[in-house]
Scaffold this motif. Structure first.
Motif, PDB file in Angstrom:
ATOM      1  N   GLN A   1     -62.942 -24.378 -49.952  1.00 33.23           N
ATOM      2  CA  GLN A   1     -62.559 -24.205 -48.552  1.00 33.23           C
ATOM      3  C   GLN A   1     -62.891 -22.767 -48.155  1.00 33.23           C
ATOM      4  O   GLN A   1     -62.425 -21.826 -48.810  1.00 33.23           O
ATOM      5  CB  GLN A   1     -61.071 -24.461 -48.344  1.00 33.23           C
ATOM      6  CG  GLN A   1     -60.636 -25.898 -48.548  1.00 33.23           C
ATOM      7  CD  GLN A   1     -59.182 -26.103 -48.197  1.00 33.23           C
ATOM      8  OE1 GLN A   1     -58.595 -25.322 -47.448  1.00 33.23           O
ATOM      9  NE2 GLN A   1     -58.592 -27.145 -48.750  1.00 33.23           N
TER      10      GLN A   1
ATOM     11  N   ARG B   1     -62.521 -19.894 -45.502  1.00 33.50           N
ATOM     12  CA  ARG B   1     -61.688 -19.465 -44.391  1.00 33.50           C
ATOM     13  C   ARG B   1     -62.162 -18.123 -43.857  1.00 33.50           C
ATOM     14  O   ARG B   1     -62.728 -17.309 -44.580  1.00 33.50           O
ATOM     15  CB  ARG B   1     -60.225 -19.340 -44.824  1.00 33.50           C
ATOM     16  CG  ARG B   1     -59.614 -20.657 -45.320  1.00 33.50           C
ATOM     17  CD  ARG B   1     -58.190 -20.439 -45.771  1.00 33.50           C
ATOM     18  NE  ARG B   1     -57.597 -21.658 -46.325  1.00 33.50           N
ATOM     19  CZ  ARG B   1     -56.392 -21.723 -46.867  1.00 33.50           C
ATOM     20  NH1 ARG B   1     -55.638 -20.635 -46.922  1.00 33.50           N
ATOM     21  NH2 ARG B   1     -55.938 -22.870 -47.339  1.00 33.50           N
TER      22      ARG B   1
ATOM     23  N   GLU C   1     -60.640 -14.713 -42.164  1.00 35.29           N
ATOM     24  CA  GLU C   1     -59.373 -13.985 -42.047  1.00 35.29           C
ATOM     25  C   GLU C   1     -59.533 -12.883 -40.990  1.00 35.29           C
ATOM     26  O   GLU C   1     -59.800 -11.719 -41.326  1.00 35.29           O
ATOM     27  CB  GLU C   1     -58.968 -13.421 -43.399  1.00 35.29           C
ATOM     28  CG  GLU C   1     -58.769 -14.504 -44.456  1.00 35.29           C
ATOM     29  CD  GLU C   1     -58.284 -13.971 -45.787  1.00 35.29           C
ATOM     30  OE1 GLU C   1     -57.448 -14.636 -46.420  1.00 35.29           O
ATOM     31  OE2 GLU C   1     -58.744 -12.882 -46.192  1.00 35.29           O
TER      32      GLU C   1
ATOM     33  N   PRO D   1     -55.474 -16.476 -40.368  1.00 33.42           N
ATOM     34  CA  PRO D   1     -56.625 -17.112 -41.025  1.00 33.42           C
ATOM     35  C   PRO D   1     -56.816 -18.542 -40.524  1.00 33.42           C
ATOM     36  O   PRO D   1     -55.853 -19.249 -40.229  1.00 33.42           O
ATOM     37  CB  PRO D   1     -56.241 -17.090 -42.509  1.00 33.42           C
ATOM     38  CG  PRO D   1     -55.242 -15.980 -42.634  1.00 33.42           C
ATOM     39  CD  PRO D   1     -54.473 -15.990 -41.343  1.00 33.42           C
TER      40      PRO D   1
ATOM     41  N   GLN E   1     -59.563 -22.160 -41.099  1.00 33.61           N
ATOM     42  CA  GLN E   1     -60.615 -22.743 -41.928  1.00 33.61           C
ATOM     43  C   GLN E   1     -61.916 -22.824 -41.154  1.00 33.61           C
ATOM     44  O   GLN E   1     -61.958 -23.293 -40.015  1.00 33.61           O
ATOM     45  CB  GLN E   1     -60.213 -24.132 -42.407  1.00 33.61           C
ATOM     46  CG  GLN E   1     -61.257 -24.758 -43.338  1.00 33.61           C
ATOM     47  CD  GLN E   1     -60.713 -25.937 -44.115  1.00 33.61           C
ATOM     48  OE1 GLN E   1     -59.578 -25.921 -44.574  1.00 33.61           O
ATOM     49  NE2 GLN E   1     -61.519 -26.970 -44.268  1.00 33.61           N
ATOM     50  N   TRP E   2     -62.982 -22.391 -41.789  1.00 31.31           N
ATOM     51  CA  TRP E   2     -64.310 -22.433 -41.200  1.00 31.31           C
ATOM     52  C   TRP E   2     -65.051 -23.705 -41.626  1.00 31.31           C
ATOM     53  O   TRP E   2     -65.614 -24.408 -40.818  1.00 31.31           O
ATOM     54  CB  TRP E   2     -65.094 -21.190 -41.609  1.00 31.31           C
ATOM     55  CG  TRP E   2     -66.426 -21.042 -40.944  1.00 31.31           C
ATOM     56  CD1 TRP E   2     -66.855 -21.658 -39.796  1.00 31.31           C
ATOM     57  CD2 TRP E   2     -67.501 -20.195 -41.371  1.00 31.31           C
ATOM     58  NE1 TRP E   2     -68.128 -21.252 -39.494  1.00 31.31           N
ATOM     59  CE2 TRP E   2     -68.549 -20.359 -40.429  1.00 31.31           C
ATOM     60  CE3 TRP E   2     -67.672 -19.323 -42.439  1.00 31.31           C
ATOM     61  CZ2 TRP E   2     -69.762 -19.673 -40.555  1.00 31.31           C
ATOM     62  CZ3 TRP E   2     -68.863 -18.639 -42.557  1.00 31.31           C
ATOM     63  CH2 TRP E   2     -69.900 -18.822 -41.627  1.00 31.31           C
TER      64      TRP E   2
END
Length: 213
Positions: free
Chosen positions: A44, A46, A48, A78, A80-81
């Motif tokens: 995953q 992320r 930030e 943060p 999730q990308w």
């Protein structure tokens, strides 16, 4: 039990990928000395945002995502990308592996909107790892899980993302529209005898400017 350490050596734009893609070069260390036969690795990724400074122009561009600067204590969190997977081949000690990071320029995706608002500097990434580890057990293969606390951080230069976008969308971007809205755009273009979508949008904006002083 395995003891892993993950680090990100670099993140680069793939110039010849069919679709927009970054590639993260990972280093994986196994610190107990056990032979690893394979890892089915999940990651995953992320962003930030609280880990970097923003100039005035960037703050203005991020208002739609995080609100005014006075709210950032509560909103700059943060997010999730993307999620991605890869298979790590067998190794002892340490190995390096490429992790494909498929990207989009869709402005409905929070990651794209955030990255587009940045002028320079770096993007503070956090990669959180999980997955299945295959080792030599007492009776054939052993199966274990990647420890829950395996993660790595990396400051990806904003310019890496911009080069990737420029390679696939030179001087352009795109937005998703509802089918009904798109049909109305197409009808407007046909009735006005316009050729391209840029001309269509410019004609609509010109009409709006005439109505609104």
């Amino acid at each position: 039990m395995n003891d892993f350490a993950f680090s990100v050596l670099d993140v680069v734009a793939e110039p010849y990928a069919a679709a927009p893609q970054l590639t993260a070069r990972l280093r994986i260390e196994e610190r107990t000395g056990r032979r690893i036969h394979a890892i089915a690795l999940h990651c995953q990724v992320r962003i930030e945002p609280q880990r970097r400074h923003y100039d005035e122009a960037e703050q203005s561009g991020l208002v739609a995502l995080f609100g005014g600067r006075d709210r950032w204590t509560d909103t700059l969190k943060p997010f999730q990308w993307m999620s991605c997977d890869t298979t790590v081949q067998g190794f002892s000690g340490a190995t390096e592996v490429d992790l494909a990071l498929p990207c989009t320029y869709d402005f409905d995706v929070i990651g794209s909107r955030y990255l587009h608002a940045l002028g320079a500097g770096s993007v503070p990434l956090a990669l959180m790892f999980s997955g299945t580890v295959f080792t030599r057990g007492s009776k054939g293969f052993g199966v274990e899980q990647v420890p829950w606390d395996c993660e790595a951080r990396h400051p990806m230069p904003v310019d890496v993302w911009r080069r990737m976008v420029a390679a696939h969308y030179p001087n352009t971007g795109w937005i998703r529209l509802d089918h009904e809205v798109l049909a109305r755009f197409a009808d407007f273009r046909a009735r006005r005898g316009l050729i391209g979508w840029d001309e269509t949008v410019q004609a609509l904006l010109a009409e709006h400017d005439e109505v609104v002083p």
